[in-house]
Design an enzyme around this catalytic site. Structure first.
Site, PDB file in Angstrom:
ATOM      1  N   ASP A 412       0.831  -1.202   0.000  1.00  0.00           N
ATOM      2  CA  ASP A 412       0.000   0.000   0.000  1.00  0.00           C
ATOM      3  C   ASP A 412       0.874   1.264   0.000  1.00  0.00           C
ATOM      4  O   ASP A 412       1.599   1.541   0.959  1.00  0.00           O
ATOM      5  CB  ASP A 412      -0.876  -0.072   1.275  1.00  0.00           C
ATOM      6  CG  ASP A 412      -1.998   0.917   1.263  1.00  0.00           C
ATOM      7  OD1 ASP A 412      -2.032   1.774   0.372  1.00  0.00           O
ATOM      8  OD2 ASP A 412      -2.846   0.834   2.168  1.00  0.00           O
ATOM      9  N   GLY A 471      -5.203   3.636  -7.876  1.00  0.00           N
ATOM     10  CA  GLY A 471      -5.468   3.880  -9.300  1.00  0.00           C
ATOM     11  C   GLY A 471      -4.635   4.989  -9.915  1.00  0.00           C
ATOM     12  O   GLY A 471      -4.898   5.418 -11.037  1.00  0.00           O
ATOM     13  N   ASP A 492     -10.466   4.303  -1.163  1.00  0.00           N
ATOM     14  CA  ASP A 492     -11.116   3.317  -0.297  1.00  0.00           C
ATOM     15  C   ASP A 492     -12.639   3.330  -0.436  1.00  0.00           C
ATOM     16  O   ASP A 492     -13.270   4.389  -0.440  1.00  0.00           O
ATOM     17  CB  ASP A 492     -10.770   3.601   1.174  1.00  0.00           C
ATOM     18  CG  ASP A 492      -9.301   3.367   1.453  1.00  0.00           C
ATOM     19  OD1 ASP A 492      -8.514   3.274   0.490  1.00  0.00           O
ATOM     20  OD2 ASP A 492      -8.947   3.281   2.634  1.00  0.00           O
TER      21      ASP A 492
HETATM   22  C1  GLA Z   1      -5.401   2.422   2.876  1.00  0.00           C
HETATM   23  C2  GLA Z   1      -5.949   1.282   2.013  1.00  0.00           C
HETATM   24  C3  GLA Z   1      -6.951   0.473   2.815  1.00  0.00           C
HETATM   25  C4  GLA Z   1      -6.288  -0.066   4.069  1.00  0.00           C
HETATM   26  C5  GLA Z   1      -5.683   1.054   4.885  1.00  0.00           C
HETATM   27  C6  GLA Z   1      -4.841   0.543   6.031  1.00  0.00           C
HETATM   28  O1  GLA Z   1      -6.380   3.336   3.185  1.00  0.00           O
HETATM   29  O2  GLA Z   1      -6.533   1.789   0.854  1.00  0.00           O
HETATM   30  O3  GLA Z   1      -7.493  -0.573   2.040  1.00  0.00           O
HETATM   31  O4  GLA Z   1      -5.328  -1.017   3.709  1.00  0.00           O
HETATM   32  O5  GLA Z   1      -4.855   1.881   4.068  1.00  0.00           O
HETATM   33  O6  GLA Z   1      -4.255   1.567   6.760  1.00  0.00           O
END
Ligand code: GLA
Length: 681
Positions: A412, A471, A492
C-alpha cells in the site's frame, strides 16, 4: 328575549371551540412542516449518518460562522425524497457547507427536484460561503428530492447543511420522507442440494517447485470423498478434505478430473492445472481484516475469521484467503501499548507487534484449515495507519513473509510520497500530509512495486501481489509488468450507495487490462457487519448489495469480504454463497464486463464467458423501478436462440430468439437482474 338554557349554551360553546380549532388553530399550527421533523434516516449520503439539527459529525449546524438551531446535517452525495402528494405550497431553506471541516477544500451543490424537474440549484458552494437561500414553489408537486452533489471535485469533507428548512403546506402537519429503495432483506440463492456439486475455480496456476495448495470444494451432504483422475506426479489429494498438495517440478498444463462423492451421489468436473510463471489465474477470493477490524486486528481475530470461514460453509464455495491488513506491525506513536515495540530486530528483520507473536504459527493454523493467508505492508517507511513499512528493507521483508508461509501481500503506497519528496523518514506530521501524493513520473510510480514484485518472485513459494495505490498513473496499464496480480483502481470504498455506485461507474476504462493473473481491484466488499473498528450493519440496502456483488462478479474483481465473519446473518451468507454468481467472477477467460448500453439510469454490463455464454447485468442506478420490454440484444453482442437463466435464482426463465422476442424486465431501484444467456442447442 329568549333565555338560553344550560344545554344550548354548552352546545354553542362546543361548536365555536371546534370551529376555532379547525379553521384558525389548524392554520396556525399545521401550515409549517420543518425538514428536521421528518425521518431523515431515509436519506442516502456519501458518509456518516443523516442528522437532525446537527452537522454530520454531530456538532451544532454552522455555516460561514453563523450557528443555526434547526436543519439537516448531511454529507454529499446525498439525496432525500419526500412525498408531498400535492400538499406543499413551498420549500424554504438556507444551505451551505458546515464550518466543521475547516482546513479542507470541500465543494458541493444543493439541488431541489420536484417530480424529477430541477426547481432550484445553489451553484457550487465552498467552505466559508455564506448560506444561500433556497425558495421554491411546490404547488401540485407529488415528490420532492433534496440532492447535494459533490460539486465536481469528489466528496471529500463535503459536510453539507440544509438549515431553517421548512415546507409551507395546504394544511397538513406531516410529510413522509421515503426511500424508493426497498429495505427488507430477501433471499434469492436456493439452498445447496444434498448431492455433491463441485464449486470454485476451474483453473489453478502454480510455479514449478513452489508448494502446491489447492482445495477442491463442493457443496452437498458430508461426509464427502474427494478424488482426482490423472493427478500429475508430485501432487496428492487428501480424500477427506479435498486438499491437493505437493510440488510440480516441470512447467506444463495438466487437465485432470475432480470427483466428489457422498451418500447421495457423485459430481465430476474438469480442472486445469497450469504450471508456469503465472499464479492467481482466477480472481482471489477471501477475507481482509481492514473493513471490519481496522487497527484492532489481532492474531486471535484472524484465527477466528479463518474458523468462521470454515464454520459458515463459505470455504465450500471457493473462498480461500484470510488476509491481515494494516496494524500487525508496530506503530510509530500509538498510545495502545500492544502496538508499541521495536520495528525491526538487530538484523533488520521486521518484528510483528505483540498481538502477533507467532506469524509462522498463524500461517500454519490457517493452512491447516485448507485456507491461505495474506499480509500487508507499504513501500514507504510507514503504512497508511502509521505502522512500520518496508522502505529500505524490501528484500528482507519478502524473505520474512515467505519464511512465515504467507501466500499474499497487499502493498500500500501511502508514505511512499514522502520518500519521493525526500523528507526525513521519521517525521510523522509530514508523512501523513504527503501520504496520498503520487509520483509525477511513471517510473517513480512503478518503482517501489517493481522492487517488491521482484523480491516476491524470488521466493520459493507463490505470493499473490496486490498493488494498492488507489489507481494513480493508470496503474492498470503497468500493474502486471511490475509483478502485480491485482491493483486497486480506486480510493477506499465505504458502505454507502454513493461509494459503491461511483466506484462501479468508474471501472470501464481499466476493463481491457484484466486478464488471467491480472485484475482490476475496485476494493473490498462492503456487506455484512463492517465498520473499520466501529461495527455496524452495512448501510447498503439489500438490492444495493445484490448489485454490488453482481457487479464485482461481472468485473472479474478480487472478492474480499470485509465483514465480521463470526456475525453473518442469513442474508449476507446467502449473498456470498451463490455458486452461479461466483462462477461468473471466477470464469477462466477473465473478460471484465463493460457497460454496453445505457437506458436512462439502467446500465447493461456484459461479460463474455469461457463456454461462449454471456453474463448480463441489468443494473439500475436510478430510484425508479426499470420496468421494460428489452429487445436490443445485438447491442449486447447477443444474436440467435438462447436460454435465459436467472443467475441469482439459479433458474432458467425463458427461451428467446433475439431476432423475434422481447424480454420483460423489472429491475428494482438500485438493484440488478443478473442473467446468463446460454446458446440453445
Ligand atoms: C489504505 C488502504 C486500505 C487499508 C488502509 C490501512 O487506506 O486503501 O485498504 O489497507 O490503508 O491503513
Amino acid at each position: 328575549m329568549k333565555v338560553i338554557n344550560n344545554f344550548s349554551f354548552t352546545v354553542i360553546v362546543g361548536f365555536v371551540t371546534l370551529f376555532i380549532f379547525c379553521v384558525g388553530g389548524d392554520r396556525l399550527s399545521a401550515q409549517t412542516v420543518w425538514l428536521d421533523q421528518l425521518d431523515l434516516g431515509a436519506a442516502t449520503q456519501g458518509f456518516g449518518t443523516p442528522r437532525s439539527n446537527k452537522s454530520v459529525d454531530g456538532k451544532p449546524l454552522s455555516i460561514a460562522g453563523k450557528i443555526f438551531e434547526r436543519g439537516f446535517g448531511s454529507h454529499s452525495e446525498s439525496s432525500l425524497t419526500i412525498l408531498l402528494e400535492g400538499k406543499a405550497l413551498s420549500f424554504m431553506a438556507q444551505v451551505g457547507i458546515d464550518d466543521e471541516v475547516k482546513g479542507q477544500k470541500p465543494a458541493a451543490e444543493f439541488v431541489v427536484y420536484g417530480d424529477k424537474k430541477k426547481l432550484w440549484s445553489s451553484g457550487v458552494m465552498h467552505l466559508g460561503d455564506t448560506a444561500r437561500t433556497c425558495s421554491v414553489q411546490l404547488a401540485g408537486v407529488q415528490k420532492v428530492e433534496l440532492v447535494v452533489t459533490d460539486g465536481g471535485n469528489g466528496n471529500y469533507y463535503d459536510h453539507v447543511d440544509w438549515v431553517d428548512a421548512k415546507f409551507e403546506t395546504t394544511g397538513v402537519t406531516k410529510f413522509k420522507s421515503y426511500s424508493p429503495v426497498a429495505t427488507e432483506p430477501y433471499i434469492l440463492t436456493p439452498a445447496p442440494k444434498a448431492e455433491p456439486k463441485i464449486t470454485g475455480a476451474k483453473v489453478f496456476g502454480v510455479r514449478p517447485g513452489s508448494p502446491f495448495q489447492f482445495l477442491v470444494t463442493a457443496t452437498g451432504d458430508r461426509p464427502m470423498n474427494f478424488s482426482v483422475n490423472s493427478l500429475p506426479k508430485g501432487l496428492k489429494i487428501n480424500p477427506q478434505t479435498g486438499l491437493i498438495t505437493g510440488k510440480l517440478s516441470k512447467s506444463g498444463a495438466y487437465i485432470v478430473t475432480l470427483q466428489a462423492n457422498n451418500a447421495k451421489g457423485k459430481a465430476v468436473r474438469k480442472f486445469r492445472i497450469e504450471c508456469g510463471d503465472k499464479i492467481a489465474l482466477t480472481p482471489p477470493m477471501g477475507w481482509n481484516s481492514w473493513n471490519c477490524f481496522a487497527s484492532e486486528v489481532s492474531a486471535d481475530k484472524v484465527k477466528r475469521a479463518a474458523d468462521a470461514m470454515v464454520k459458515s460453509g463459505l470455504i465450500n464455495h471457493g473462498w480461500t484467503y484470510i488476509n491481515i491488513d494494516d496494524f500487525w506491525e508496530n506503530h510509530r506513536g500509538s498510545k495502545d501499548q500492544s502496538l508499541r515495540g521495536k520495528f525491526r530486530d538487530e538484523s533488520g528483520n521486521i518484528v510483528p507487534n505483540s498481538r502477533f507473536v507467532d506469524m509462522k504459527g498463524l500461517a500454519d493454523y490457517v493452512h491447516g484449515l485448507g485456507l491461505k493467508v495474506g499480509l500487508y505492508s507499504s513501500p514507504g517507511p510507514w503504512t497508511c495507519g502509521g505502522c512500520a513499512g518496508s522502505y529500505g528493507y524490501e528484500e528482507q521483508d519478502a524473505d520474512s513473509y515467505a519464511k512465515w508461509g504467507f501466500d499474499y501481500l497487499k502493498y500500500d503506497w501511502c508514505s511512499y510520497g514522502h520518500v519521493i519528496n525526500g523528507l526525513p523518514d521519521n517525521d510523522p506530521a509530514k508523512v501523513s500530509s504527503l501520504s496520498y501524493k503520487g509520483g509525477s513520473e511513471l517510473s517513480t510510480a512503478m518503482k517501489p512495486f517493481k522492487v517488491m514484485g521482484d523480491y516476491l518472485r524470488q521466493q520459493p513459494r507463490d505470493i499473490v501481489f496486490s498493488v494498492c495505490q488507489y489507481g494513480m498513473s493508470d496503474v492498470w496499464k503497468w500493474g502486471g509488468s511490475v509483478g502485480g496480480n491485482l491493483w486497486r483502481t480506486t480510493n477506499d470504498i465505504t458502505d454507502t450507495w454513493v461509494s459503491v455506485k461511483n466506484i462501479a461507474l468508474d471501472q470501464d476504462k481499466s476493463a481491457p487490462y484484466a486478464k488471467p493473473g491480472n485484475y482490476n481491484d475496485p476494493d473490498m466488499l462492503v456487506v455484512g457487519i463492517v465498520g473499520w473498528g466501529n461495527p455496524h450493519k452495512s448501510r447498503l440496502k439489500p438490492d444495493e448489495q445484490y448489485l454490488h456483488i453482481s457487479l464485482w462478479s461481472l468485473f472479474s474483481a478480487p472478492l474480499l469480504i470485509g465483514c465480521d465473519m463470526e456475525k453473518f446473518d442469513d442474508f449476507t451468507l446467502n449473498l456470498l454463497t451463490n455458486d452461479e454468481v461466483i462462477e461468473i467472477n471466477q470464469d477462466p477467460l477473465v473478460k471484465q464486463a463493460v457497460c454496453l448500453q445505457t437506458m436512462g439510469e439502467l446500465r447493461i454490463y456484459v461479460k463474455e464467458l469461457e463456454d461462449g455464454s454471456r453474463a448480463v447485468g441489468f443494473c439500475n442506478f436510478g430510484l425508479d423501478i426499470a420496468d421494460i420490454s428489452y429487445k436490443d440484444f445485438p447491442k449486447l453482442g447477443i444474436n440467435g436462440k438462447f436460454i435465459v437463466r436467472d443467475v441469482w435464482r439459479q433458474k432458467d426463465i425463458s427461451n428467446i430468439d433475439t431476432g423475434r422476442d422481447e424480454l420483460k424486465l423489472k429491475v428494482p431501484a438500485h438493484g440488478v437482474v443478473l442473467y446468463k444467456f446460454i446458446a440453445a442447442k
